[in-house]
Motif scaffolding. Structure first.
Motif, PDB file in Angstrom:
ATOM      1  N   TRP A 170     -16.051  12.515   1.833  1.00 53.42           N
ATOM      2  CA  TRP A 170     -15.995  11.787   0.396  1.00 53.42           C
ATOM      3  C   TRP A 170     -16.828  10.727   0.479  1.00 53.42           C
ATOM      4  N   PRO A 171     -18.522  10.850   0.666  1.00 55.74           N
ATOM      5  CA  PRO A 171     -19.268   9.623   0.715  1.00 55.74           C
ATOM      6  C   PRO A 171     -19.257   8.526  -0.385  1.00 55.74           C
ATOM      7  N   GLU A 172     -18.870   8.962  -1.619  1.00 57.92           N
ATOM      8  CA  GLU A 172     -18.843   8.009  -2.603  1.00 57.92           C
ATOM      9  C   GLU A 172     -17.619   7.242  -2.587  1.00 57.92           C
ATOM     10  N   ALA A 173     -16.535   7.609  -1.998  1.00 59.36           N
ATOM     11  CA  ALA A 173     -15.093   6.915  -1.919  1.00 59.36           C
ATOM     12  C   ALA A 173     -15.450   5.910  -0.730  1.00 59.36           C
ATOM     13  N   HIS A 174     -16.250   6.303   0.251  1.00 62.46           N
ATOM     14  CA  HIS A 174     -16.477   5.601   1.263  1.00 62.46           C
ATOM     15  C   HIS A 174     -17.272   4.332   1.076  1.00 62.46           C
ATOM     16  N   ALA A 175     -18.159   4.441   0.104  1.00 63.11           N
ATOM     17  CA  ALA A 175     -19.160   3.532  -0.240  1.00 63.11           C
ATOM     18  C   ALA A 175     -18.448   2.540  -1.145  1.00 63.11           C
ATOM     19  N   ARG A 176     -17.567   3.145  -2.025  1.00 65.03           N
ATOM     20  CA  ARG A 176     -16.721   2.195  -2.829  1.00 65.03           C
ATOM     21  C   ARG A 176     -15.950   1.017  -2.127  1.00 65.03           C
ATOM     22  N   MET A 177     -15.293   1.647  -0.929  1.00 67.31           N
ATOM     23  CA  MET A 177     -14.538   0.905  -0.015  1.00 67.31           C
ATOM     24  C   MET A 177     -15.544  -0.306   0.778  1.00 67.31           C
ATOM     25  N   GLY A 178     -16.734   0.015   1.062  1.00 63.20           N
ATOM     26  CA  GLY A 178     -17.540  -0.718   1.576  1.00 63.20           C
ATOM     27  C   GLY A 178     -17.387  -0.806   3.162  1.00 63.20           C
ATOM     28  N   GLU A 179     -18.264  -1.328   3.928  1.00 66.69           N
ATOM     29  CA  GLU A 179     -18.442  -1.277   5.590  1.00 66.69           C
ATOM     30  C   GLU A 179     -17.276  -2.030   6.070  1.00 66.69           C
ATOM     31  N   ASP A 180     -16.771  -3.099   5.324  1.00 65.28           N
ATOM     32  CA  ASP A 180     -15.880  -4.111   5.759  1.00 65.28           C
ATOM     33  C   ASP A 180     -14.678  -4.187   5.186  1.00 65.28           C
ATOM     34  N   PHE A 181     -14.259  -2.751   4.841  1.00 64.46           N
ATOM     35  CA  PHE A 181     -13.023  -2.264   4.310  1.00 64.46           C
ATOM     36  C   PHE A 181     -11.756  -2.697   5.461  1.00 64.46           C
ATOM     37  N   ASP A 182     -10.993  -3.631   5.092  1.00 61.45           N
ATOM     38  CA  ASP A 182      -9.630  -3.788   6.058  1.00 61.45           C
ATOM     39  C   ASP A 182      -8.754  -2.515   5.824  1.00 61.45           C
ATOM     40  N   VAL A 183      -8.461  -1.901   6.817  1.00 64.29           N
ATOM     41  CA  VAL A 183      -7.486  -0.744   6.654  1.00 64.29           C
ATOM     42  C   VAL A 183      -6.161  -1.321   6.741  1.00 64.29           C
ATOM     43  N   SER A 184      -5.733  -2.284   7.051  1.00 62.44           N
ATOM     44  CA  SER A 184      -4.628  -3.259   7.094  1.00 62.44           C
ATOM     45  C   SER A 184      -3.895  -3.082   5.734  1.00 62.44           C
ATOM     46  N   CYS A 185      -4.778  -3.071   4.657  1.00 62.11           N
ATOM     47  CA  CYS A 185      -4.128  -3.187   3.285  1.00 62.11           C
ATOM     48  C   CYS A 185      -3.914  -1.757   2.971  1.00 62.11           C
ATOM     49  N   LEU A 186      -3.830  -0.813   3.687  1.00 59.32           N
ATOM     50  CA  LEU A 186      -3.375   0.511   3.367  1.00 59.32           C
ATOM     51  C   LEU A 186      -1.922   0.741   3.368  1.00 59.32           C
ATOM     52  N   ALA A 187      -1.188   1.055   2.537  1.00 59.55           N
ATOM     53  CA  ALA A 187       0.309   0.963   2.543  1.00 59.55           C
ATOM     54  C   ALA A 187       0.683   2.334   2.955  1.00 59.55           C
ATOM     55  N   ARG A 188       1.766   2.595   3.288  1.00 59.59           N
ATOM     56  CA  ARG A 188       2.445   4.049   3.589  1.00 59.59           C
ATOM     57  C   ARG A 188       3.359   4.447   2.464  1.00 59.59           C
ATOM     58  N   ALA A 189       3.090   5.901   2.133  1.00 55.63           N
ATOM     59  CA  ALA A 189       4.216   6.399   1.037  1.00 55.63           C
ATOM     60  C   ALA A 189       4.745   7.767   1.543  1.00 55.63           C
ATOM     61  N   ALA A 190       5.965   7.659   1.433  1.00 61.25           N
ATOM     62  CA  ALA A 190       6.414   8.874   1.864  1.00 61.25           C
ATOM     63  C   ALA A 190       7.488   9.723   0.675  1.00 61.25           C
ATOM     64  N   TYR A 191       7.654  10.990   0.597  1.00 61.76           N
ATOM     65  CA  TYR A 191       8.385  11.604  -0.560  1.00 61.76           C
ATOM     66  C   TYR A 191       9.595  12.580  -0.266  1.00 61.76           C
ATOM     67  N   ARG A 192      10.116  12.873  -1.311  1.00 60.91           N
ATOM     68  CA  ARG A 192      11.453  13.415  -0.991  1.00 60.91           C
ATOM     69  C   ARG A 192      11.575  14.799  -2.206  1.00 60.91           C
ATOM     70  N   ASP A 193      12.356  15.692  -1.730  1.00 64.68           N
ATOM     71  CA  ASP A 193      12.587  16.553  -2.768  1.00 64.68           C
ATOM     72  C   ASP A 193      14.210  16.627  -2.833  1.00 64.68           C
ATOM     73  N   ALA A 194      14.642  16.389  -3.982  1.00 66.60           N
ATOM     74  CA  ALA A 194      16.097  16.259  -3.897  1.00 66.60           C
ATOM     75  C   ALA A 194      16.576  16.798  -5.414  1.00 66.60           C
TER      76      ALA A 194
END
Length: 417
Positions: free
Chosen positions: A253-277
């Motif tokens: 997705w080039p447009e999403a990559h461009a919105r993040m920018g070349e200096d995007f810090d991946v450490s700001c990405l948080a994890r999410a997990a899900y459950r079926d109950a």
């Protein structure tokens, strides 16, 4: 019931907040028990559907939600080459309807402010609840202090509920093998400010951008970005490093990559997990389940927050019109299960289409999902599932005319007329 009830709510997420507000406004005495010292939102953003918006309208918060959220008119998904896989518009269901993308922090702040202004609610922070006495209406915190008795105990501690098993056995209770990475980004000059956009590489990669508006006190409008990957692949993703992932995003997705920018810090990405109950029952004695504690499911249908908000208003309604808490709990479970009947199954069926290593299934999805969605019966059914207004398999969840009119009047197009 006309008497004032003493109610305890475990969990201060959206469902717990809405339940506290609705029950206190009905005249009940409410105490909320939250395990963290400084409660706040968990997650980036979500899409409020008409069902959840109607619940917030009943709580008097629709105008505030519209102010801070972003109207979303369309859900659109495509392959890396730009081939449409999914294209659904609320207007095809009802021209007056829309979704609203919102930051979790914004909804939390609006509900928290309303609770702070409401008489009859006491919030206990840093109170992790470890044990329930369902029949006597008591609960024990991590410091071995018992609280109660209460007339009603509401368990709203989320999909990974530590208390659900003390209320009832489960038909299903297991984690999903796929999770996500997420973050918030400035909206800037994003080309699709009124659409939830997704990109799919078969079912192995999925990325999305959802406009989610702004926070109270912060005028910067933002996007909620998510990237799907297997839970057991988080370690490999981290080991591969930033550049490898940014190259994957650029290819998908080039447009999403461009919105993040070349200096995007991946450490700001948080994890999410899900459950079926799926619990066998929703209540026992004086204790009742609400929100993800009662019906956790995959995020494919985006219904978690919406269903929790509807739960809260339905529970308050049944406690207000039933002759006993037992009757109220039974009527609440019946009403909510009727609404949710198809959603658990759909979420499990859809997950392999969008999150799996089954390439053949994904290719079938790419070829057939959009044409199937244009068939007369399927189109309306899929739109009702998207909007949360499908009631079981064949019914429809009722939206009140007053709410639909209020939502329509609040739309940006009508505000400028």
């Amino acid at each position: 019931m006309t008497r004032r009830l003493r109610v305890a709510i475990v969990g201060y997420g959206s469902g717990g907040q809405a339940a506290a507000l609705a029950l206190a406004r009905d005249g009940h005495e409410v105490e909320v028990f939250e395990r963290v010292p400084n409660p706040g939102p968990v997650g980036a953003g979500f899409l409020l559907q008409p069902t959840g918006l109607q619940a917030l309208w009943r709580l008097g918060l629709l105008d505030a939600v519209r102010t801070h959220g972003a109207p979303v008119a369309r859900l659109y998904g495509e392959t890396p080459c730009g081939r449409a896989v999914m294209d659904m518009r609320y207007a095809d269901l009802d021209a007056r309807l829309t979704g609203i993308g919102m930051q979790r922090g914004a909804l939390f702040a609006l509900l928290h402010a309303a609770i702070g202004a409401q008489v009859g609610i006491q919030l206990h922070v840093d109170h992790a609840v470890e044990e329930l006495d369902c029949d006597a209406g008591r609960l024990r915190d991590a410091r071995w202090r018992w609280h109660g008795p209460f007339d009603v105990l509401v368990v709203a501690d989320g999909s990974a509920s530590a208390l659900r098993a003390q209320v009832t056995a489960s038909r299903i209770d297991k984690p999903y093998p796929w999770g996500a990475l997420w973050c918030l980004l400035p909206e800037g000059d994003w080309s699709w400010p009124t659409e939830l956009r997704q990109r799919y590489l078969l079912a192995r990669q999925m990325a999305g951008m959802l406009p989610v508006g702004c926070m109270p006190g912060d005028p910067v409008r933002r996007l909620s970005f998510f990237w799907s990957l297997p839970v057991n692949g988080f370690g490999d993703w981290r080991t591969a490093g930033r550049d490898a992932w940014m190259q994957q995003l650029q290819a998908l997705w080039p447009e999403a990559h461009a919105r993040m920018g070349e200096d995007f810090d991946v450490s700001c990405l948080a994890r999410a997990a899900y459950r079926d109950a799926i619990p066998k029952r929703w209540w026992r004695g004086r204790t009742v389940l609400l929100g993800d504690a009662a019906h956790a499911m995959s995020p494919q249908l985006g219904q978690g927050v919406n269903m929790a908000l509807v739960d809260a208003l339905e529970l308050a309604k049944q406690l207000g019109q039933s002759t006993s808490t037992t009757d109220a709990f039974a009527a609440y479970e019946t009403a909510r299960r009727a609404h949710l009947a198809a959603y658990h199954r759909y979420s499990r069926w859809l997950t392999p289409l969008f999150q799996s290593h089954h390439d053949g299934i994904a290719r079938l999805r790419d070829a057939a999902f959009l044409p199937a969605g244009r068939l007369p019966f399927a189109s309306g059914h899929m739109l009702r599932v998207l909007s949360g207004t499908q009631q079981g398999w064949f019914g429809r969840y009722r939206l009140e005319p007053g709410f639909v009119d209020a939502l329509h009047r609040a739309s940006p197009a009508n505000q400028t007329e």
